[in-house]
Design a protein around this motif. Structure first.
Motif, PDB file in Angstrom:
ATOM      1  N   GLY A 444       0.808  -1.213   0.000  1.00 47.84           N
ATOM      2  CA  GLY A 444       0.000   0.000   0.000  1.00 47.84           C
ATOM      3  C   GLY A 444       0.843   1.266   0.000  1.00 47.84           C
ATOM      4  N   THR A 447       2.282   4.210  -3.437  1.00 49.13           N
ATOM      5  CA  THR A 447       1.235   5.096  -3.933  1.00 49.13           C
ATOM      6  C   THR A 447       1.752   6.529  -3.932  1.00 49.13           C
ATOM      7  OG1 THR A 447      -1.091   5.743  -3.645  1.00 49.13           O
ATOM      8  CG2 THR A 447       0.198   5.450  -1.633  1.00 49.13           C
ATOM      9  N   SER A 450       3.143   9.014  -0.867  1.00 53.68           N
ATOM     10  CA  SER A 450       3.581   8.272   0.309  1.00 53.68           C
ATOM     11  C   SER A 450       4.881   8.845   0.881  1.00 53.68           C
ATOM     12  CB  SER A 450       3.776   6.796  -0.055  1.00 53.68           C
ATOM     13  OG  SER A 450       4.333   6.067   1.002  1.00 53.68           O
ATOM     14  N   GLU A 493      -4.689  -2.662   1.307  1.00 50.70           N
ATOM     15  CA  GLU A 493      -3.463  -2.401   0.552  1.00 50.70           C
ATOM     16  C   GLU A 493      -3.785  -1.864  -0.838  1.00 50.70           C
ATOM     17  OE1 GLU A 493      -0.236  -5.233   0.519  1.00 50.70           O
ATOM     18  OE2 GLU A 493      -0.948  -6.152   2.370  1.00 50.70           O
ATOM     19  N   ARG A 494      -4.837  -2.386  -1.426  1.00 49.92           N
ATOM     20  CA  ARG A 494      -5.183  -2.003  -2.797  1.00 49.92           C
ATOM     21  C   ARG A 494      -5.723  -0.574  -2.880  1.00 49.92           C
ATOM     22  NH1 ARG A 494      -5.626  -5.181  -7.012  1.00 49.92           N
ATOM     23  NH2 ARG A 494      -5.579  -7.022  -5.660  1.00 49.92           N
ATOM     24  N   LYS A 495      -6.523  -0.168  -1.913  1.00 54.62           N
ATOM     25  CA  LYS A 495      -7.201   1.134  -2.006  1.00 54.62           C
ATOM     26  C   LYS A 495      -6.464   2.252  -1.256  1.00 54.62           C
ATOM     27  CE  LYS A 495     -10.310   0.346   1.952  1.00 54.62           C
ATOM     28  NZ  LYS A 495     -11.706   0.055   2.354  1.00 54.62           N
ATOM     29  N   MET A 497      -4.371   5.304  -0.058  1.00 54.69           N
ATOM     30  CA  MET A 497      -3.848   6.557  -0.595  1.00 54.69           C
ATOM     31  C   MET A 497      -2.944   7.188   0.451  1.00 54.69           C
ATOM     32  SD  MET A 497      -6.997   8.264  -2.746  1.00 54.69           S
ATOM     33  CE  MET A 497      -7.969   8.655  -1.293  1.00 54.69           C
TER      34      MET A 497
END
Length: 506
Positions: A444, A447, A450, A493-495, A497
């Motif tokens: 995650g 992105t 980060s 982890e996928r979504k 931000m």
């Protein structure tokens, strides 16, 4: 907890043996650690276990584990997958004990006949890999490649002894075939290769077993990394997360300054500012072009926005630096002459700085002001930025991240983190350098924004009274823990931000 090279582990083993701990005792301890894990995972004695052993000491560990498993009543088949012309003394000792203890037991792989083939084709619940250990430094031959690929295709729970076969213990390089373990029991310390390159992908869950190696030996090993995992964070939490007195005001917890240049990407600066607040500082001040003032007032109303006109930016920054405890420069900074001028102002002043992103790219083009800097600073490049700083191709840097971090940090006498799936940190204290590897975090973190969140968090910890070194080390861990915390949500982890990371720092 340390991560060591293969050479470092050999030294630790020899040091312990030279003090009088016999090698067979260490092997018994290692094997018992593997057996205890299997007992925990598979308590039913009907569990069918295939033990694949090579001809070296790693193979000896496997033979010893097979003996213990049979002793405990498990259904075990030992299969020799090594080179009979290159057997180690410890392997032969363990094989001799095994055959004398179980004289009627079938051992596969010795004859190359139909019975051997049938043994491999049978169904097993657990496959234990002890073919190659940490001493592997050569490419595997065709037969070993095909054998490991065949075993990987079998439906069983796979456990590696010390390190997955085919993995270079120092670099994490795939030596042309990798045993894909669900779990690895490693001895004494992590091996650096387990954390780098393809190591994490093939090790599965890692258990570090204490087999009686002498702790004082680690003091003599120079090429070691301190492993920053959640256990390390919990044990050292009070070093950087300082108590917050009830009798306090915003000035008690320090002021972070964020420098915004002309033509900057404002989102990066907003994320750094938000992160600084979430990490606990009392006040964030943002120095920005007057035309951007409204955006910051709306996006992060908690911050104090200090506007400047284009013609007096450097002068405004000189004054601004006297009003903040630590400054962040780089997130969103335009890589032009104006950005260069602002960066030079930071470097000729004494306010501690966290340097990232655009500022790092400016340094890579001309490092003079960085080399001559008056301020204490830390830098936070990702691998691409590190490659530019070192004047190397990114593919070259990726093969030896630790070496490049070590040399750059020493050359410029700067503490730094190289951000990657596993981040490497170098902390400079006086003339001493200490290297760390951070394993906290998840995908995650990959992105946009980060890194800006990380810069803000590091600056915030420093503003609250920590050294820059401590702030860098614990900021990296807090950043990773925030990602782990958010990942507990569905599809976290996928979504994820960057703002989610900032919101989950504590």
């Amino acid at each position: 907890m340390y991560a060591l090279t293969a050479k470092g582990m050999r030294y630790i083993d020899k040091y312990t043996i030279d003090l009088g701990v016999p090698s067979p005792v260490l092997m018994e301890n290692a094997s018992k650690a593997v057996v205890e894990l299997i007992q925990k995972r598979f308590p039913e004695k009907s569990t069918r276990i295939l033990v694949l052993c090579g001809s070296g000491n790693n193979g000896g560990d496997g033979v010893c584990a097979a003996r213990w498993l049979k002793h405990l009543g498990y259904d075990v088949l030992l299969y020799f997958a090594g080179n009979p012309d290159r057997t180690s003394e410890e392997f032969l000792r363990q094989m001799n004990i095994y055959t004398r203890t179980f004289p009627d037991a079938f051992i596969g792989g010795l004859e190359g006949d139909e019975e051997d083939a049938a043994a491999l084709e049978a169904k097993y619940d657990v496959i234990l890999d002890s073919i190659f250990g940490t001493g592997l430094s050569r490419r595997l031959g065709y037969n070993f490649i095909k054998f490991i690929e065949y075993i990987n295709g079998k439906d069983a729970y796979k456990i590696s002894v010390d390190i997955p076969s085919g993995l270079n213990a120092t670099t994490g390089q795939n030596m042309d075939a990798l045993f894909l373990a669900d779990e690895t029991v490693t001895f004494g310390s992590y091996k650096i290769g387990m954390l780098m390159g393809e190591g994490r992908a093939c090790c599965g869950k890692v258990t570090v077993a204490d087999i009686g190696l002498v702790p004082s030996a680690y003091d003599e090993v120079p090429d070691k990394l301190v492993v920053c995992d959640n256990a390390f964070f919990r044990e050292n939490y009070n070093r950087a997360i300082l108590p917050r007195p009830e009798k306090s005001h915003k000035g008690t917890f320090g002021t972070v300054g964020i420098v915004v240049g002309q033509g900057s990407m404002m989102g990066a600066s907003i994320l750094a500012a938000k992160s600084a607040y979430r990490a606990g500082c009392g006040l964030v001040k943002i120095l920005c072009p007057r035309k951007f003032m409204g955006y910051f007032n709306i996006s992060i109303p908690e911050a104090v926005v200090v506007p400047y006109k284009p013609e007096n930016g450097p002068d405004a920054l000189e004054h601004f630096l006297k009003e903040v405890g630590v400054v962040v420069i780089g997130p969103g900074l335009a890589e032009n002459d104006y950005g260069r001028g602002l960066l030079d102002v930071v470097f000729r002043n004494s306010t501690p700085a966290v340097v990232d992103a655009g500022a790092l790219n400016l340094i890579s083009r001309n490092a003079r002001s960085f080399r001559m800097r008056r301020c204490e600073c830390v830098i936070t490049p990702h691998i691409g930025e590190l490659a530019r700083l070192c004047g190397e191709d990114i593919a070259v840097v990726e093969k030896n991240i630790i070496g490049f971090v070590k040399r750059f940090s020493e050359k410029y006498h700067v503490s730094m983190v190289a951000k990657n799936d596993v981040s490497i940190l170098s902390l400079i204290r006086g003339n001493a350098q200490q290297l760390f590897v951070n394993t906290i975090g998840n995908s995650g973190l990959a992105t946009a924004g980060s890194g800006d969140v990380l810069s803000g968090a590091i600056a915030s910890l420093a503003a609250q009274g920590n050294s820059l070194n401590n702030s860098l080390l614990f900021g990296v861990m807090l950043h990773g823990r925030a990602a782990e915390r958010f990942a507990r949500t569905k599809n976290g982890e996928r979504k994820m931000m960057a703002g989610d990371i900032a919101d989950n720092l504590f």
